[in-house]
Design a protein around this motif. Structure first.
Motif: not given
Length: 98
Positions: A56-57, A72-73, A75-76, A78-81
């Motif tokens: 996802y990075r 999903e990508q 969201a992941r 965003a969760a890492e800022g």
């Protein structure tokens, strides 16, 4: 005897695995690092082995996510800022490698 396809996939996975949390790169940047095209990078990540690394990075050159995994990508990330504008990653702020 080694399988050249698996060797390329492993090279892609090694690079993707080294992307730090909160940073993002493109298929093209990975391709340039290991000497293949961006579509080959995408193919490696979409194979079964891509799930073992932080796939996802990796985004398109314009900072957008591929449609099948977009929700999903993003969201992941965003969760890492990871900063985004209009659903696209701000590659100037978090692009890797520098």
């Amino acid at each position: 005897m080694s399988d050249p396809v698996l060797d390329v996939d492993e090279a892609v996975f090694d690079v993707v695995d080294s992307i730090p949390p909160g940073r993002v790169t493109t298929y093209g940047a990975i391709g340039r690092l290991i000497g293949i095209g961006p579509r080959r990078v995408a193919r490696a990540l979409s194979s079964g082995g891509g799930g073992a690394v932080p796939w996802y990075r990796v985004v398109r050159a314009d900072g957008s996510a591929a449609e099948p995994v977009r929700v999903e990508q993003l969201a992941r990330l965003a969760a890492e800022g990871v900063p985004m504008r209009s659903g696209r990653v701000d590659l100037r702020a978090v692009g890797w490698p520098d």
